[in-house]
Design an enzyme around this catalytic site. Structure first.
Site, short mmCIF file in Angstrom:
data_model
loop_
_atom_site.label_atom_id
_atom_site.label_comp_id
_atom_site.label_asym_id
_atom_site.label_seq_id
_atom_site.Cartn_x
_atom_site.Cartn_y
_atom_site.Cartn_z
N LYS A 173 0.84 -1.21 0.00
CA LYS A 173 0.00 0.00 0.00
C LYS A 173 0.88 1.26 0.00
O LYS A 173 0.54 2.26 -0.65
CB LYS A 173 -0.91 -0.02 1.23
CG LYS A 173 -1.77 1.22 1.42
CD LYS A 173 -2.86 1.39 0.37
CE LYS A 173 -3.61 2.69 0.59
NZ LYS A 173 -4.64 2.93 -0.41
N LYS A 241 -0.40 11.00 6.16
CA LYS A 241 -0.13 9.86 7.05
C LYS A 241 0.56 8.73 6.29
O LYS A 241 1.55 8.17 6.73
CB LYS A 241 -1.47 9.42 7.65
CG LYS A 241 -1.50 8.17 8.46
CD LYS A 241 -1.98 6.94 7.72
CE LYS A 241 -3.33 7.02 7.09
NZ LYS A 241 -3.79 5.79 6.46
P1 NAD Z 1 -12.57 7.83 7.85
O1 NAD Z 1 -11.90 8.78 8.76
O2 NAD Z 1 -13.68 8.31 6.96
O3 NAD Z 1 -13.17 6.60 8.69
C1 NAD Z 1 -12.57 6.05 9.82
C2 NAD Z 1 -13.66 5.63 10.80
O4 NAD Z 1 -13.06 5.01 11.93
C3 NAD Z 1 -14.45 6.84 11.33
O5 NAD Z 1 -15.84 6.60 11.16
C4 NAD Z 1 -14.06 6.91 12.80
O6 NAD Z 1 -15.09 7.39 13.63
C5 NAD Z 1 -13.73 5.45 13.11
N1 NAD Z 1 -12.84 5.23 14.24
C6 NAD Z 1 -11.67 5.87 14.54
N2 NAD Z 1 -11.10 5.33 15.63
C7 NAD Z 1 -11.93 4.34 16.04
C8 NAD Z 1 -11.87 3.40 17.11
N3 NAD Z 1 -10.85 3.36 17.98
N4 NAD Z 1 -12.89 2.50 17.23
C9 NAD Z 1 -13.93 2.51 16.36
N5 NAD Z 1 -14.04 3.36 15.32
C10 NAD Z 1 -13.05 4.27 15.17
O7 NAD Z 1 -11.43 7.17 6.99
P2 NAD Z 1 -11.57 6.38 5.59
O8 NAD Z 1 -11.41 7.34 4.48
O9 NAD Z 1 -12.74 5.47 5.65
O10 NAD Z 1 -10.20 5.54 5.62
C11 NAD Z 1 -10.03 4.39 6.43
C12 NAD Z 1 -8.68 3.75 6.09
O11 NAD Z 1 -8.70 3.37 4.71
C13 NAD Z 1 -7.49 4.72 6.27
O12 NAD Z 1 -6.38 4.01 6.75
C14 NAD Z 1 -7.25 5.23 4.86
O13 NAD Z 1 -5.90 5.62 4.67
C15 NAD Z 1 -7.62 4.00 4.04
N6 NAD Z 1 -8.06 4.28 2.67
C16 NAD Z 1 -8.93 5.31 2.41
C17 NAD Z 1 -9.33 5.55 1.09
C18 NAD Z 1 -10.26 6.70 0.74
O14 NAD Z 1 -10.37 7.03 -0.45
N7 NAD Z 1 -10.94 7.31 1.70
C19 NAD Z 1 -8.85 4.75 0.05
C20 NAD Z 1 -8.01 3.69 0.34
C21 NAD Z 1 -7.62 3.46 1.66
#
Ligand code: NAD
Length: 299
Positions: A173, A241
């Site tokens: 990744k 990050k």
């Molecule tokens: P986001 O911030 O929208 O979602 C994260 C969720 O986790 C939030 O709803 C938050 O409330 C919850 N959360 C945080 N800490 C928590 C805990 N201790 N217990 C329970 N829930 C908790 O982020 P996202 O965009 O969905 O991304 C998630 C992961 O996927 C990240 O690592 C990101 O780098 C990766 N990612 C994101 C994308 C994208 O396009 N958004 C694409 C590929 C990968």
């Protein structure tokens, strides 16, 4: 064979549609997020509500986490009332968050002490592919564990490739994130140059997208830039990050990454400019500000 009971923790931009797709595929799901709103939505679609990560793990054979960063995964899995407090021997933990490869290994080692097997399985494709169930999933861990959950991964992804031992998913990744960041920066630099020189950026895009400069990034991000739409998507702060994890890992391995370092500075400048929550396609705004021009539809 009966479908495994799944727990899903982290219902953000990515996790919510991924959980919805598992429900649609007939899996029984227990879900948890520290924010109540997305939990309500997924529960309304048929999932059971978990009280905390421990509760989710108690009710599940496979636990999926989709959280922002390494500390969040450690918190949800290792802390009191976390996944490992509720998991039984034989539970499989699939962390689909993008985190530091070393942290994936550390969490997996703690999980193994409790008889819990872990895969690190970050994804690429963003929100649209999370909604369509066509993500690219890069997996690290044991082959026999991968095969036990491959059907589950294939509900969320068009592909799920086992790349190596635990940590390899996140190493892959990081490579992906360097390529995406540099692609967006290259696209931004070029489109701002053409626009400033007086050429219609939409026509530039149409002219080049079928050639060697064409890319998934070009097709995903130029139309949004032309609309001035930088709503996330994938937030700049999350890409910072990932690049920080890439730079740290490059330092540990002893590999110079001059271009990734450069894009990191661009992203930090955007963060200082109040744009940390914009989509990473918003990198173009850095160039637009320097050149005093905007890449937008001209008619
Ligand atoms: P986001 O911030 O929208 O979602 C994260 C969720 O986790 C939030 O709803 C938050 O409330 C919850 N959360 C945080 N800490 C928590 C805990 N201790 N217990 C329970 N829930 C908790 O982020 P996202 O965009 O969905 O991304 C998630 C992961 O996927 C990240 O690592 C990101 O780098 C990766 N990612 C994101 C994308 C994208 O396009 N958004 C694409 C590929 C990968």
């Amino acid at each position: 064979m009966a479908k495994k009971k799944i727990g899903f923790i982290g219902l953000g931009i990515m996790g919510k549609p991924m959980a919805m797709n598992l429900l649609k595929a007939g899996y029984s799901l227990t879900v948890y997020d520290i924010r109540p709103e997305p939990v309500k939505e997924v529960v309304a679609a048929g999932a059971a509500e978990g009280r905390c990560s421990e509760d989710v793990a108690e009710k599940s054979e496979v636990v999926i986490t989709m959280l922002p960063n390494s500390p969040d995964v450690k918190d949800a899995v290792l802390s009191k009332h976390g996944v490992l407090d509720g998991a039984k021997t034989g539970t499989i933990l699939i962390d689909m968050s993008s985190i530091a490869p070393l942290v994936a290994k550390e969490v997996a080692a703690k999980a193994a002490e409790k008889g819990v097997e872990m895969l690190d399985a970050p994804v690429s494709g963003g929100e649209p592919k999370a909604i369509d169930g066509t993500l690219s999933i890069m997996v690290g861990g044991k082959k026999e564990i991968f095969h036990q959950v491959e059907d589950i991964l294939k509900v969320m992804g068009a592909s799920a490739v086992l790349v190596g031992d635990i940590g390899s998913g996140n190493m892959t990744k990081l490579a992906n994130q360097i390529i995406v960041a540099l692609n967006i920066a290259a696209m931004s630099e070029a489109m701002v140059l053409a626009t400033k020189a007086g050429v219609d950026p939409e026509k530039v895009y149409k002219a080049i997208r079928g050639g060697l400069a064409g890319s998934t990034v070009l097709d995903a991000k130029v139309p949004l830039a032309l609309d001035g739409n930088f709503k996330p998507g994938f937030r700049i702060e999350l890409h910072i990050k990932d690049l920080q994890n890439a730079l740290d890992t490059a330092g540990e391995v002893g590999v110079p990454v001059p271009l990734a370092s450069g894009v990191m500075e661009i992203m930090q400048a955007l963060k200082a400019d109040g744009k940390a929550s914009d989509d990473h396609g918003g990198i173009i705004q850095y160039y637009e500000k320097l050149a005093e021009v905007q890449v937008r539809h001209q008619s």
